[in-house]
Design a protein around this motif. Structure first.
Motif, PDB file in Angstrom:
ATOM      1  N   ILE A 155     -38.177  19.758  26.084  1.00 35.86           N
ATOM      2  CA  ILE A 155     -39.336  19.469  25.232  1.00 35.86           C
ATOM      3  C   ILE A 155     -40.623  19.324  26.026  1.00 35.86           C
ATOM      4  CG2 ILE A 155     -40.282  17.782  23.594  1.00 35.86           C
ATOM      5  CD1 ILE A 155     -37.410  17.075  22.839  1.00 35.86           C
ATOM      6  N   ILE A 156     -40.539  18.742  27.217  1.00 33.50           N
ATOM      7  CA  ILE A 156     -41.732  18.370  27.978  1.00 33.50           C
ATOM      8  C   ILE A 156     -42.667  19.538  28.269  1.00 33.50           C
ATOM      9  CG2 ILE A 156     -42.478  17.611  30.282  1.00 33.50           C
ATOM     10  CD1 ILE A 156     -40.325  15.442  30.127  1.00 33.50           C
ATOM     11  N   PRO A 157     -42.192  20.702  28.720  1.00 30.96           N
ATOM     12  CA  PRO A 157     -43.147  21.778  29.025  1.00 30.96           C
ATOM     13  C   PRO A 157     -44.048  22.133  27.847  1.00 30.96           C
ATOM     14  CG  PRO A 157     -41.031  22.280  29.982  1.00 30.96           C
ATOM     15  CD  PRO A 157     -40.816  21.079  29.120  1.00 30.96           C
ATOM     16  N   ALA A 158     -43.469  22.264  26.654  1.00 36.48           N
ATOM     17  CA  ALA A 158     -44.282  22.586  25.483  1.00 36.48           C
ATOM     18  C   ALA A 158     -45.215  21.437  25.129  1.00 36.48           C
ATOM     19  CB  ALA A 158     -43.385  22.927  24.299  1.00 36.48           C
ATOM     20  N   ALA A 159     -44.708  20.186  25.224  1.00 37.15           N
ATOM     21  CA  ALA A 159     -45.546  19.026  24.905  1.00 37.15           C
ATOM     22  C   ALA A 159     -46.723  18.927  25.866  1.00 37.15           C
ATOM     23  CB  ALA A 159     -44.711  17.750  24.958  1.00 37.15           C
ATOM     24  N   ALA A 160     -46.461  19.121  27.155  1.00 37.89           N
ATOM     25  CA  ALA A 160     -47.531  19.054  28.152  1.00 37.89           C
ATOM     26  C   ALA A 160     -48.579  20.131  27.895  1.00 37.89           C
ATOM     27  CB  ALA A 160     -46.944  19.204  29.553  1.00 37.89           C
ATOM     28  N   THR A 161     -48.120  21.329  27.608  1.00 33.70           N
ATOM     29  CA  THR A 161     -49.048  22.445  27.381  1.00 33.70           C
ATOM     30  C   THR A 161     -49.887  22.217  26.135  1.00 33.70           C
ATOM     31  OG1 THR A 161     -47.502  23.970  28.442  1.00 33.70           O
ATOM     32  CG2 THR A 161     -49.204  24.938  27.044  1.00 33.70           C
TER      33      THR A 161
ATOM     34  N   ALA B  64     -34.983  38.859  27.812  1.00 32.68           N
ATOM     35  CA  ALA B  64     -35.595  38.658  29.130  1.00 32.68           C
ATOM     36  C   ALA B  64     -36.494  37.432  29.129  1.00 32.68           C
ATOM     37  CB  ALA B  64     -36.393  39.904  29.526  1.00 32.68           C
ATOM     38  N   ALA B  65     -37.327  37.287  28.083  1.00 30.54           N
ATOM     39  CA  ALA B  65     -38.211  36.119  28.005  1.00 30.54           C
ATOM     40  C   ALA B  65     -37.396  34.843  27.835  1.00 30.54           C
ATOM     41  CB  ALA B  65     -39.190  36.284  26.844  1.00 30.54           C
ATOM     42  N   GLY B  66     -36.314  34.927  27.051  1.00 34.17           N
ATOM     43  CA  GLY B  66     -35.459  33.761  26.864  1.00 34.17           C
ATOM     44  C   GLY B  66     -34.801  33.316  28.152  1.00 34.17           C
ATOM     45  N   LEU B  67     -34.414  34.272  28.980  1.00 36.91           N
ATOM     46  CA  LEU B  67     -33.808  33.928  30.269  1.00 36.91           C
ATOM     47  C   LEU B  67     -34.818  33.242  31.187  1.00 36.91           C
ATOM     48  CD1 LEU B  67     -31.624  37.117  30.921  1.00 36.91           C
ATOM     49  CD2 LEU B  67     -30.814  34.798  30.389  1.00 36.91           C
ATOM     50  N   ILE B  68     -36.064  33.695  31.145  1.00 38.56           N
ATOM     51  CA  ILE B  68     -37.108  33.032  31.948  1.00 38.56           C
ATOM     52  C   ILE B  68     -37.284  31.593  31.482  1.00 38.56           C
ATOM     53  CG2 ILE B  68     -39.570  33.016  32.509  1.00 38.56           C
ATOM     54  CD1 ILE B  68     -39.502  36.075  32.317  1.00 38.56           C
ATOM     55  N   TRP B  69     -37.321  31.396  30.147  1.00 38.41           N
ATOM     56  CA  TRP B  69     -37.442  30.033  29.609  1.00 38.41           C
ATOM     57  C   TRP B  69     -36.253  29.172  30.040  1.00 38.41           C
ATOM     58  CZ3 TRP B  69     -34.186  27.202  26.519  1.00 38.41           C
ATOM     59  CH2 TRP B  69     -34.693  25.990  26.038  1.00 38.41           C
ATOM     60  N   ALA B  70     -35.047  29.717  29.926  1.00 37.35           N
ATOM     61  CA  ALA B  70     -33.846  28.954  30.262  1.00 37.35           C
ATOM     62  C   ALA B  70     -33.810  28.608  31.744  1.00 37.35           C
ATOM     63  CB  ALA B  70     -32.602  29.750  29.873  1.00 37.35           C
ATOM     64  N   ALA B  71     -34.182  29.568  32.592  1.00 38.14           N
ATOM     65  CA  ALA B  71     -34.165  29.326  34.036  1.00 38.14           C
ATOM     66  C   ALA B  71     -35.183  28.252  34.416  1.00 38.14           C
ATOM     67  CB  ALA B  71     -34.439  30.615  34.795  1.00 38.14           C
ATOM     68  N   GLY B  72     -36.387  28.331  33.832  1.00 43.60           N
ATOM     69  CA  GLY B  72     -37.411  27.327  34.129  1.00 43.60           C
ATOM     70  C   GLY B  72     -37.022  25.947  33.653  1.00 43.60           C
TER      71      GLY B  72
ATOM     72  N   GLY C 213     -40.974  30.853  26.305  1.00 42.53           N
ATOM     73  CA  GLY C 213     -40.288  30.468  25.076  1.00 42.53           C
ATOM     74  C   GLY C 213     -40.967  31.020  23.842  1.00 42.53           C
ATOM     75  N   VAL C 214     -42.297  30.946  23.803  1.00 43.11           N
ATOM     76  CA  VAL C 214     -43.037  31.496  22.667  1.00 43.11           C
ATOM     77  C   VAL C 214     -42.848  33.002  22.589  1.00 43.11           C
ATOM     78  CG1 VAL C 214     -45.345  31.875  21.716  1.00 43.11           C
ATOM     79  CG2 VAL C 214     -44.722  29.625  22.632  1.00 43.11           C
ATOM     80  N   ALA C 215     -42.902  33.657  23.742  1.00 36.17           N
ATOM     81  CA  ALA C 215     -42.722  35.107  23.769  1.00 36.17           C
ATOM     82  C   ALA C 215     -41.333  35.497  23.282  1.00 36.17           C
ATOM     83  CB  ALA C 215     -42.960  35.634  25.179  1.00 36.17           C
ATOM     84  N   ALA C 216     -40.308  34.729  23.687  1.00 43.12           N
ATOM     85  CA  ALA C 216     -38.947  35.047  23.257  1.00 43.12           C
ATOM     86  C   ALA C 216     -38.820  34.963  21.738  1.00 43.12           C
ATOM     87  CB  ALA C 216     -37.961  34.094  23.925  1.00 43.12           C
ATOM     88  N   LEU C 217     -39.413  33.940  21.144  1.00 47.50           N
ATOM     89  CA  LEU C 217     -39.350  33.805  19.687  1.00 47.50           C
ATOM     90  C   LEU C 217     -40.117  34.923  18.998  1.00 47.50           C
ATOM     91  CD1 LEU C 217     -39.856  29.941  19.353  1.00 47.50           C
ATOM     92  CD2 LEU C 217     -37.722  31.220  19.078  1.00 47.50           C
ATOM     93  N   ALA C 218     -41.304  35.246  19.530  1.00 47.86           N
ATOM     94  CA  ALA C 218     -42.110  36.291  18.906  1.00 47.86           C
ATOM     95  C   ALA C 218     -41.441  37.654  19.015  1.00 47.86           C
ATOM     96  CB  ALA C 218     -43.493  36.328  19.559  1.00 47.86           C
ATOM     97  N   LEU C 219     -40.858  37.938  20.180  1.00 50.73           N
ATOM     98  CA  LEU C 219     -40.196  39.230  20.369  1.00 50.73           C
ATOM     99  C   LEU C 219     -38.942  39.342  19.517  1.00 50.73           C
ATOM    100  CD1 LEU C 219     -40.683  39.451  24.218  1.00 50.73           C
ATOM    101  CD2 LEU C 219     -41.671  41.016  22.536  1.00 50.73           C
ATOM    102  N   ALA C 220     -38.238  38.217  19.375  1.00 48.36           N
ATOM    103  CA  ALA C 220     -37.068  38.244  18.512  1.00 48.36           C
ATOM    104  C   ALA C 220     -37.465  38.491  17.062  1.00 48.36           C
ATOM    105  CB  ALA C 220     -36.302  36.933  18.636  1.00 48.36           C
ATOM    106  N   ALA C 221     -38.583  37.900  16.641  1.00 47.27           N
ATOM    107  CA  ALA C 221     -39.045  38.082  15.271  1.00 47.27           C
ATOM    108  C   ALA C 221     -39.481  39.513  14.996  1.00 47.27           C
ATOM    109  CB  ALA C 221     -40.192  37.114  14.980  1.00 47.27           C
ATOM    110  N   THR C 222     -39.957  40.206  16.021  1.00 49.10           N
ATOM    111  CA  THR C 222     -40.387  41.599  15.858  1.00 49.10           C
ATOM    112  C   THR C 222     -39.283  42.587  16.226  1.00 49.10           C
ATOM    113  OG1 THR C 222     -41.367  41.539  18.087  1.00 49.10           O
ATOM    114  CG2 THR C 222     -42.817  41.036  16.223  1.00 49.10           C
TER     115      THR C 222
END
Length: 325
Positions: A293-299, A257-265, A240-249
């Motif tokens: 929300i939980i994955p980011a909160a846990a991490t 691709a990163a967003g799909l990994i986040w969505a699938a997980g 999820g972080v990678a998807a946001l960063a890549l979109a910003a750049t």
């Protein structure tokens, strides 16, 4: 045989029910009762037929240490303030302790979690029901005072009702004591909670970071803690972080691709929580939102704990001074 019963409490209404159920057995066998009032502002004071001690308001581990250090008997039975013992609990406790050998340092009671009939349990109900299979949980656990003193008692750096009992049990066994399961039983009702309870409980990941630091990479095995989903949570969060960063750049292909990994997980996690539940609209909606929300909160809580406890040392085993009264 004499026993001290220690109950840490935040003043929940269930405390009155617990003490009412305990009263006949305590009177019959002459048990000492210590209630540790762990409310941040203990007003009005608790009025119970027993000793009430002020707690440090730093969680159940610290409150239980206050209780057992003030106990005058050789066995200390810990009960949570939201369990309900049966009418013969005190008799069965004495039977359990009488059968304990001299190298038995602790005896666990049996926990029953009633679930609603006619439908599948919710996520929170299943989490609570998991307590019935927990090892050495202090919802109903009796310890010898010598075993507690020898290992230094509960680790007060663990501020939640989460892993502090597993950590204590490991250190008691490491000192050469045995732990066994008894036959007495208490009931642990499922208390009402908000839809966000699963997000709030992710704070326990910071405690896991402490246990990883003081017990090493095999801490789950040593403490008999089942494997968790943290590696998956970290992967989902990183995607999820990678998807946001890549979109910003402005790298849309990689961001997708990163967003799909986040969505699938996230979808897999939500499905795993929804499938065994009642699947009504309210529960499904709660699971979808909290699973995002939980994955980011846990991490984040794990990283917070890792940084905070990066130099933590094991609990000192020098016995603290205790008040024998």
């Amino acid at each position: 045989m004499s026993v001290t019963v220690v109950v840490p409490t935040l003043g929940r209404p269930s405390l009155r029910t617990l003490l009412g159920a305990l009263a006949p057995g305590i009177a019959r066998h002459g048990f000492e009762l210590i209630v540790v009032d762990d409310r941040p502002a203990a007003v009005p004071p608790l009025e119970v037929d027993g000793t009430v001690l002020p707690g440090p308001a730093r969680g159940p581990a610290a409150a239980r240490n206050v209780g057992w250090r003030a106990a005058k008997h050789d066995w200390v039975a810990f009960l949570d303030d939201d369990v309900l013992p049966g009418p013969d609990w005190a008799d069965r406790l004495l039977d359990d302790l009488a059968e304990a050998g001299e190298r038995v340092g602790g005896v666990q009671g049996r926990l029953r979690v009633p679930l609603p009939g006619g439908r599948r349990p919710t996520d929170w109900e299943r989490v609570t029901a998991g307590l019935a299979d927990g090892a050495w949980i202090t919802a109903d656990m009796a310890y010898r005072r010598d075993a507690l003193a020898g290992c230094g008692g509960f680790d007060e750096r663990l501020p939640r009702a989460f892993r502090e009992d597993a950590d204590l049990a490991f250190r008691v066994r490491r000192d050469g004591w045995r732990l066994v399961r008894g036959r007495r039983q208490v009931t642990h009702p499922v208390r009402p909670e908000s839809p966000w309870v699963s997000v709030r409980t992710q704070r326990g990941n910071a405690d896991d970071a402490l246990l990883r630091r003081v017990h090493g990479p095999r801490w789950r095995e040593l403490l008999e803690v089942p494997p968790g989903r943290r590696p998956r949570h970290v992967t989902i969060t990183a995607a999820g972080v990678a998807a946001l960063a890549l979109a910003a750049t402005r790298r849309p292909g990689w961001a997708t691709a990163a967003g799909l990994i986040w969505a699938a997980g996230t979808a897999e996690f939500a499905a795993a929580r929804i499938a065994p539940g009642p699947r009504d609209p309210r529960e499904v909606g709660t699971m979808l939102v909290t699973s995002a929300i939980i994955p980011a909160a846990a991490t984040l809580h794990w990283l917070r704990g890792w940084w905070r406890w990066r130099a933590a040392q094991p609990v000192r085993t020098v016995p603290a001074e205790v008040d024998r009264r």
